[in-house]
Enzyme design. Structure first.
Site, PDB file in Angstrom:
ATOM      1  NE  ARG A  17      -4.271  -1.496  -0.025  1.00 30.31           N
ATOM      2  CZ  ARG A  17      -4.375  -2.600  -0.710  1.00 30.31           C
ATOM      3  NH1 ARG A  17      -3.517  -3.022  -1.613  1.00 30.31           N
ATOM      4  NH2 ARG A  17      -5.648  -3.210  -0.553  1.00 30.31           N
TER       5      ARG A  17
ATOM      6  CD  GLU B  49      -2.683   3.546  -5.175  1.00 25.82           C
ATOM      7  OE1 GLU B  49      -3.676   2.838  -5.041  1.00 25.82           O
ATOM      8  OE2 GLU B  49      -1.598   3.122  -4.698  1.00 25.82           O
TER       9      GLU B  49
ATOM     10  CG  HIS C 232      -3.162  -0.335  -6.402  1.00 21.34           C
ATOM     11  ND1 HIS C 232      -3.594   0.299  -5.396  1.00 21.34           N
ATOM     12  CD2 HIS C 232      -3.121  -1.893  -6.164  1.00 21.34           C
ATOM     13  CE1 HIS C 232      -3.759  -0.657  -4.436  1.00 21.34           C
ATOM     14  NE2 HIS C 232      -3.475  -1.913  -4.989  1.00 21.34           N
TER      15      HIS C 232
END
Length: 314
Positions: free
Chosen positions: A234, A263, A281
């Site tokens: 993450r 993000e 991602h």
């Protein structure tokens, strides 16, 4: 099956038509993949929802849970669940599950791809080749084989990364909350100690408050100007500002990131730097992984509504 006999499922994440069709065979699907649809669906139909499908980034809030009195199951499609209100859900007796392990091979593959791309400067060499620049005008890059690899987070993904790295004859070390039984890799009790030992550091730990900026200035400085960082966990785990400074000043050799803070907006502190490889991602996504994740959630839900133990409970 009569739709009225199926449990109502609220889906809070974008899915393909094929994914939704698969779910529709088992649920009365209420699809709300953006903020406006989500609020409207919960306001108008929350009282009928028995299951929610979300992911770690999108999450599920305490207020939303309170607007779904019939909710029995909340599931994260992938492994992450950092933005699900777990304690509140548990206080209501709501079952919780995730897709742990389903995408582990895909993430591990991508981690190695990022590591190779960063160490061997694959994107930079590709750009140079397209511009007509030959190798004599370019710097030589290090060899990956035989280097020391540190893995932060030795779960299913971390273990698979270690297995792949063994093919590159790398020596493996790791940091975890506690040592893993039956693991031959060397254990380090802090990320800093691991970074001091490592040539390359791959981050595969869960997100959330406990790992916020676990990879900070001190860890990056310990990796050093010949060190490389890869993050497939993450964005919150790595201090983006500290990373940008380290890359810009050359106190870190390079990085490969599939995740980053803020993000989905591009990481502005990093986009202009040549010694970082960025992907949006996607480490855990592929058509086969997505299909398997949907099937896994259906299996968890089937267990839940049958009063049986979940396959991957939280």
């Amino acid at each position: 099956m009569n739709p009225a006999s199926k449990p109502r499922l609220l889906v809070l994440i974008p899915l393909t038509g094929a994914d939704r069709a698969e779910l529709a065979g088992h649920f009365d699907v209420l699809y709300a993949p953006d903020a406006q649809q989500r609020a409207q669906a919960i306001d108008q139909h929350g009282h009928t929802v028995r299951a929610v499908l979300t992911n770690g980034t999108t999450g599920l809030t305490t207020d939303e849970i309170d607007h779904m009195p019939a909710l029995e199951l909340a599931g994260a499609l992938g492994a992450g669940y950092e933005n699900l209100a777990l304690d509140h859900a548990r206080s209501r007796g709501i079952a919780l599950c995730n897709g742990a392990g389903v995408n582990a091979d895909c993430v591990a593959d991508h981690a190695m791809a990022l590591l190779l791309a960063a160490v061997r400067a694959v994107p930079q060499f590709d750009a140079a080749c397209r511009a007509g620049v030959w190798r004599d005008a370019l710097p030589m890059r290090p060899t990956l084989t035989g280097r020391r690899l540190g893995i932060v987070g030795y779960g299913q993904i971390g273990a698979k990364i270690a297995r792949r790295a063994a093919g590159f004859e790398m020596t493996i070390g790791y940091h975890n909350r506690s040592p893993r039984e039956g693991v031959s890799a060397r254990y380090f009790d802090t990320p800093l100690a691991l970074a001091q030992w490592s040539d390359c550091l791959v981050v595969a730990t869960p997100g959330g408050a406990q790992t916020q900026h676990l990879i900070d200035h001190a860890v990056l400085d310990a990796l050093g100007p010949e060190g490389f960082l890869v993050n497939v966990s993450r964005g919150s785990v790595v201090d983006t500002a500290a990373l940008a400074v380290a890359l810009a000043q050359g106190t870190l050799g390079g990085a490969g990131l599939d995740v980053y803070e803020g993000e989905p907006a591009p990481p502005q502190a990093l986009v202009a730097l040549e010694n970082v490889v960025l992907t949006p991602h996607v480490a855990g996504t592929s058509p086969d992984v997505r299909a398997a994740s949907i099937r896994h959630f259906i299996a968890n839900a089937t267990q839940c509504f049958a009063g049986a133990p979940l396959l991957t409970p939280l």
